[in-house]
Design an enzyme around this catalytic site. Structure first.
Site, PDB file in Angstrom:
ATOM      1  N   ASN A 160      53.267  50.966 -27.509  1.00 47.86           N
ATOM      2  CA  ASN A 160      52.802  50.872 -26.118  1.00 47.86           C
ATOM      3  C   ASN A 160      51.411  51.462 -25.884  1.00 47.86           C
ATOM      4  O   ASN A 160      51.033  51.768 -24.758  1.00 47.86           O
ATOM      5  CB  ASN A 160      53.853  51.432 -25.154  1.00 47.86           C
ATOM      6  CG  ASN A 160      54.111  52.919 -25.344  1.00 47.86           C
ATOM      7  OD1 ASN A 160      53.491  53.548 -26.199  1.00 47.86           O
ATOM      8  ND2 ASN A 160      55.002  53.471 -24.549  1.00 47.86           N
ATOM      9  N   LYS A 209      46.837  55.341 -28.939  1.00 52.93           N
ATOM     10  CA  LYS A 209      47.734  55.442 -30.086  1.00 52.93           C
ATOM     11  C   LYS A 209      47.242  54.537 -31.222  1.00 52.93           C
ATOM     12  O   LYS A 209      46.340  53.713 -31.037  1.00 52.93           O
ATOM     13  CB  LYS A 209      49.155  55.071 -29.635  1.00 52.93           C
ATOM     14  CG  LYS A 209      49.738  56.033 -28.579  1.00 52.93           C
ATOM     15  CD  LYS A 209      51.139  55.604 -28.154  1.00 52.93           C
ATOM     16  CE  LYS A 209      51.742  56.567 -27.139  1.00 52.93           C
ATOM     17  NZ  LYS A 209      53.132  56.177 -26.759  1.00 52.93           N
ATOM     18  N   HIS A 245      49.105  57.108 -24.474  1.00 52.86           N
ATOM     19  CA  HIS A 245      49.871  58.224 -23.910  1.00 52.86           C
ATOM     20  C   HIS A 245      49.113  58.807 -22.728  1.00 52.86           C
ATOM     21  O   HIS A 245      47.881  58.886 -22.761  1.00 52.86           O
ATOM     22  CB  HIS A 245      50.062  59.331 -24.954  1.00 52.86           C
ATOM     23  CG  HIS A 245      50.558  60.619 -24.364  1.00 52.86           C
ATOM     24  ND1 HIS A 245      51.885  60.860 -24.112  1.00 52.86           N
ATOM     25  CD2 HIS A 245      49.887  61.722 -23.923  1.00 52.86           C
ATOM     26  CE1 HIS A 245      52.013  62.067 -23.552  1.00 52.86           C
ATOM     27  NE2 HIS A 245      50.815  62.608 -23.429  1.00 52.86           N
ATOM     28  N   GLU A 255      49.018  69.966 -22.772  1.00 52.22           N
ATOM     29  CA  GLU A 255      48.646  68.953 -23.766  1.00 52.22           C
ATOM     30  C   GLU A 255      47.149  68.950 -24.035  1.00 52.22           C
ATOM     31  O   GLU A 255      46.730  68.783 -25.194  1.00 52.22           O
ATOM     32  CB  GLU A 255      49.113  67.567 -23.289  1.00 52.22           C
ATOM     33  CG  GLU A 255      50.632  67.434 -23.289  1.00 52.22           C
ATOM     34  CD  GLU A 255      51.143  66.083 -22.786  1.00 52.22           C
ATOM     35  OE1 GLU A 255      52.365  65.888 -22.778  1.00 52.22           O
ATOM     36  OE2 GLU A 255      50.318  65.223 -22.408  1.00 52.22           O
ATOM     37  N   TYR A 263      55.381  65.729 -29.180  1.00 47.45           N
ATOM     38  CA  TYR A 263      56.556  64.987 -28.725  1.00 47.45           C
ATOM     39  C   TYR A 263      57.841  65.819 -28.837  1.00 47.45           C
ATOM     40  O   TYR A 263      58.940  65.266 -28.856  1.00 47.45           O
ATOM     41  CB  TYR A 263      56.693  63.682 -29.513  1.00 47.45           C
ATOM     42  CG  TYR A 263      55.757  62.586 -29.027  1.00 47.45           C
ATOM     43  CD1 TYR A 263      55.752  62.185 -27.695  1.00 47.45           C
ATOM     44  CD2 TYR A 263      54.890  61.933 -29.912  1.00 47.45           C
ATOM     45  CE1 TYR A 263      54.913  61.191 -27.240  1.00 47.45           C
ATOM     46  CE2 TYR A 263      54.032  60.919 -29.462  1.00 47.45           C
ATOM     47  CZ  TYR A 263      54.064  60.555 -28.129  1.00 47.45           C
ATOM     48  OH  TYR A 263      53.232  59.549 -27.680  1.00 47.45           O
TER      49      TYR A 263
HETATM   50  P1  IDP Z   1      55.630  57.759 -21.652  1.00 46.04           P
HETATM   51  O1  IDP Z   1      54.753  57.596 -22.869  1.00 46.04           O
HETATM   52  O2  IDP Z   1      55.513  56.590 -20.719  1.00 46.04           O
HETATM   53  O3  IDP Z   1      55.425  59.086 -20.950  1.00 46.04           O
HETATM   54  P2  IDP Z   1      58.140  58.887 -22.681  1.00 46.04           P
HETATM   55  O4  IDP Z   1      59.476  58.642 -22.086  1.00 46.04           O
HETATM   56  O5  IDP Z   1      57.523  60.233 -22.500  1.00 46.04           O
HETATM   57  O6  IDP Z   1      57.151  57.723 -22.155  1.00 46.04           O
HETATM   58  O7  IDP Z   1      58.259  58.571 -24.227  1.00 46.04           O
HETATM   59  C1  IDP Z   1      57.211  58.933 -25.109  1.00 46.04           C
HETATM   60  C2  IDP Z   1      56.964  57.804 -26.063  1.00 46.04           C
HETATM   61  O8  IDP Z   1      58.086  57.647 -26.920  1.00 46.04           O
HETATM   62  C3  IDP Z   1      56.764  56.427 -25.416  1.00 46.04           C
HETATM   63  O9  IDP Z   1      55.445  56.214 -24.964  1.00 46.04           O
HETATM   64  C4  IDP Z   1      57.115  55.511 -26.562  1.00 46.04           C
HETATM   65  O10 IDP Z   1      56.023  55.419 -27.498  1.00 46.04           O
HETATM   66  C5  IDP Z   1      58.238  56.279 -27.240  1.00 46.04           C
HETATM   67  N1  IDP Z   1      59.562  55.845 -26.760  1.00 46.04           N
HETATM   68  C6  IDP Z   1      60.160  56.222 -25.607  1.00 46.04           C
HETATM   69  N2  IDP Z   1      61.365  55.640 -25.482  1.00 46.04           N
HETATM   70  C7  IDP Z   1      61.535  54.900 -26.607  1.00 46.04           C
HETATM   71  C8  IDP Z   1      62.600  54.044 -27.087  1.00 46.04           C
HETATM   72  O11 IDP Z   1      63.637  53.872 -26.455  1.00 46.04           O
HETATM   73  N3  IDP Z   1      62.381  53.441 -28.297  1.00 46.04           N
HETATM   74  C9  IDP Z   1      61.238  53.626 -29.023  1.00 46.04           C
HETATM   75  N4  IDP Z   1      60.217  54.409 -28.610  1.00 46.04           N
HETATM   76  C10 IDP Z   1      60.370  55.035 -27.420  1.00 46.04           C
HETATM   77 MG    MG Z   2      55.826  60.996 -21.635  1.00 50.29          MG
END
Ligand code: IDP
Ligand code: MG
Length: 149
Positions: free
Chosen positions: A112, A9, A115, A126, A49
């Site tokens: 974070n 990212k 992805h 994807e 997303y």
């Molecule tokens: P993942 O990336 O671990 O699969 P997902 O639940 O699929 O997690 O969420 C996708 C992305 O959305 C996360 O990696 C993060 O960047 C963002 N995200 C998820 N939950 C939150 C939140 O509560 N606040 C802000 N960003 C979030």
């Molecule tokens: Mg995810």
């Protein structure tokens, strides 16, 4: 063979962690079959997303992911989805195990770093969203027998 889409990212790129992050998948034994350095369009981000469209963080997630270049990669291997998710670590970096990418480099869920696809089906979809068939490279890895029994 299972394929997973991994994105470095914008924070991973801006912080100079591309080599560090790519190296972790490479050393793990996953096989790289596609890679591009690109900046995501809003349309691509909203499609990628789309499952989170109704979540309160959707807007900021899209702004973040399109804010700077990313690296998109397709990695292949037995159990590639699970292996890559373990290497990436839990979604919230404070909960991610030390040794994982998010556990070693991350502080917040909205930054974070990486992805990774979360299911075999999403891995296929994807990878196809980011790569045309001719952009994926099938190749014989010289070390294969030392990684796969
Ligand atoms: P993942 O990336 O671990 O699969 P997902 O639940 O699929 O997690 O969420 C996708 C992305 O959305 C996360 O990696 C993060 O960047 C963002 N995200 C998820 N939950 C939150 C939140 O509560 N606040 C802000 N960003 C979030
Ligand atoms: Mg995810």
């Amino acid at each position: 063979m299972e394929k997973t889409l991994v994105l470095i990212k914008p924070d991973g790129v801006q912080r100079g962690l591309m080599g560090e992050i790519i190296g972790r998948f490479e050393r793990r034994g996953l096989k790289l079959v596609g890679m591009k350095f690109m900046q995501m369009s809003r349309e691509l981000a909203e499609t990628h997303y789309g499952i989170h469209r109704e979540r309160p963080f959707f807007g900021s997630l899209v702004e973040y992911i399109i804010s700077a270049p990313i690296v998109a990669m397709a990695w292949e291997g037995n159990n590639a989805i699970a292996a890559a998710r373990a290497t990436i670590g839990a979604t919230k970096p404070v909960d991610a195990a030390p040794g994982s990418i998010r556990g070693d480099f991350g502080m917040e869920i909205g930054r974070n770093l990486v992805h990774g696809s979360d299911s075999v089906e999403n891995g296929v979809n994807e990878v196809n969203l980011f790569f045309r068939p001719e952009e994926l490279v099938g190749w014989a890895r010289a070390t294969e027998a030392w990684i796969v029994e």
